[in-house]
Design a protein around this motif. Structure first.
Motif, PDB file in Angstrom:
ATOM      1  N   ARG A 130       2.389  -5.286   4.739  1.00  0.00           N
ATOM      2  CA  ARG A 130       1.893  -5.573   5.326  1.00  0.00           C
ATOM      3  C   ARG A 130       2.838  -7.425   5.618  1.00  0.00           C
ATOM      4  NH1 ARG A 130      -4.288  -7.282   6.724  1.00  0.00           N
ATOM      5  NH2 ARG A 130      -4.230  -9.235   8.157  1.00  0.00           N
ATOM      6  N   ARG A 148     -11.398  -8.490  13.259  1.00  0.00           N
ATOM      7  CA  ARG A 148     -11.376  -9.679  12.153  1.00  0.00           C
ATOM      8  C   ARG A 148     -12.152  -8.466  11.336  1.00  0.00           C
ATOM      9  NH1 ARG A 148      -8.915 -13.817  10.935  1.00  0.00           N
ATOM     10  NH2 ARG A 148      -8.322 -14.513  12.889  1.00  0.00           N
ATOM     11  N   GLY A 149     -12.510  -9.247  10.480  1.00  0.00           N
ATOM     12  CA  GLY A 149     -13.281  -8.489   9.927  1.00  0.00           C
ATOM     13  C   GLY A 149     -13.866  -7.287   9.147  1.00  0.00           C
ATOM     14  N   ARG A 150     -12.281  -6.483  10.269  1.00  0.00           N
ATOM     15  CA  ARG A 150     -12.116  -4.592   9.108  1.00  0.00           C
ATOM     16  C   ARG A 150     -11.077  -4.891   8.572  1.00  0.00           C
ATOM     17  NH1 ARG A 150     -13.394  -0.317  13.296  1.00  0.00           N
ATOM     18  NH2 ARG A 150     -14.062   0.162  11.441  1.00  0.00           N
ATOM     19  N   THR A 151     -10.498  -3.686   7.511  1.00  0.00           N
ATOM     20  CA  THR A 151      -9.847  -3.642   7.021  1.00  0.00           C
ATOM     21  C   THR A 151      -8.517  -2.761   7.751  1.00  0.00           C
ATOM     22  OG1 THR A 151     -11.047  -4.021   4.782  1.00  0.00           O
ATOM     23  CG2 THR A 151      -9.126  -3.094   4.763  1.00  0.00           C
ATOM     24  N   PHE A 152      -7.488  -3.520   7.436  1.00  0.00           N
ATOM     25  CA  PHE A 152      -6.647  -2.243   8.262  1.00  0.00           C
ATOM     26  C   PHE A 152      -6.185  -1.675   7.028  1.00  0.00           C
ATOM     27  CE2 PHE A 152      -1.856  -0.880   7.744  1.00  0.00           C
ATOM     28  CZ  PHE A 152      -1.858  -0.859   9.114  1.00  0.00           C
ATOM     29  N   SER A 153      -5.955  -0.201   7.705  1.00  0.00           N
ATOM     30  CA  SER A 153      -5.432   0.872   6.561  1.00  0.00           C
ATOM     31  C   SER A 153      -4.684   1.734   7.565  1.00  0.00           C
ATOM     32  CB  SER A 153      -6.577   1.897   6.815  1.00  0.00           C
ATOM     33  OG  SER A 153      -6.165   2.842   5.806  1.00  0.00           O
ATOM     34  N   THR A 174      -5.771   3.524  11.120  1.00  0.00           N
ATOM     35  CA  THR A 174      -4.716   2.018  12.226  1.00  0.00           C
ATOM     36  C   THR A 174      -4.469   2.934  12.884  1.00  0.00           C
ATOM     37  OG1 THR A 174      -6.172   0.183  10.673  1.00  0.00           O
ATOM     38  CG2 THR A 174      -5.004  -0.465  12.902  1.00  0.00           C
ATOM     39  N   HIS A 219       0.413  -0.901  -0.185  1.00  0.00           N
ATOM     40  CA  HIS A 219      -0.028  -0.147  -0.116  1.00  0.00           C
ATOM     41  C   HIS A 219       1.219   1.483  -0.115  1.00  0.00           C
ATOM     42  CE1 HIS A 219      -3.588   2.637   0.939  1.00  0.00           C
ATOM     43  NE2 HIS A 219      -3.400   2.947   1.715  1.00  0.00           N
ATOM     44  N   ILE A 226      -6.585  -4.713  15.601  1.00  0.00           N
ATOM     45  CA  ILE A 226      -7.368  -4.532  14.300  1.00  0.00           C
ATOM     46  C   ILE A 226      -8.914  -5.375  14.770  1.00  0.00           C
ATOM     47  CG2 ILE A 226      -6.447  -3.128  12.751  1.00  0.00           C
ATOM     48  CD1 ILE A 226      -6.910  -5.505  10.864  1.00  0.00           C
TER      49      ILE A 226
END
Length: 103
Positions: free
Chosen positions: A11, A46-51, A55, A2, A44
């Motif tokens: 990541r 689970r199910g959320r998107t790391f940004s 974050t 990213h 984070i």
């Protein structure tokens, strides 16, 4: 990978809590001549998107190091790095309701 600004964020690994409801996400950040390379970690759900933009990190160390992460419970996690960091830029004792212990 990213990109944001002049930095690259890659990541590396994610470590699930005992129930799997939360993750410690470890990234390497490289900003070229602008700032030194670092290894950072965030928590984070689970199910959320790391940004990397939204974050918050709870630890940031200089260099690209390998993380050692062990969840003790849903509310406590231990983290260390190999090799040991030469410089620690950020080292929070809590991330939300999770206690952070450093090795």
């Amino acid at each position: 990978m990213h990109e944001f600004g002049a930095c690259r964020v890659v990541r590396q690994r994610a470590f699930a809590s005992p129930s799997g409801g939360q993750l410690v996400v470890v990234v390497w950040k490289a900003c070229g001549a602008k700032a030194p390379d670092s290894t950072q970690a965030s928590i984070i759900a689970r199910g959320r998107t790391f940004s990397p933009e939204t974050t918050p990190t709870f630890v940031s160390v200089r260099g690209h190091l390998d993380p050692v992460v062990v969840w003790s419970s849903e509310r406590a996690v231990r983290i260390g790095f190999i090799p040991e960091p030469v410089q620690v830029d950020k080292r929070d004792q809590r991330a939300g309701d999770v206690a952070i212990f450093y090795e």
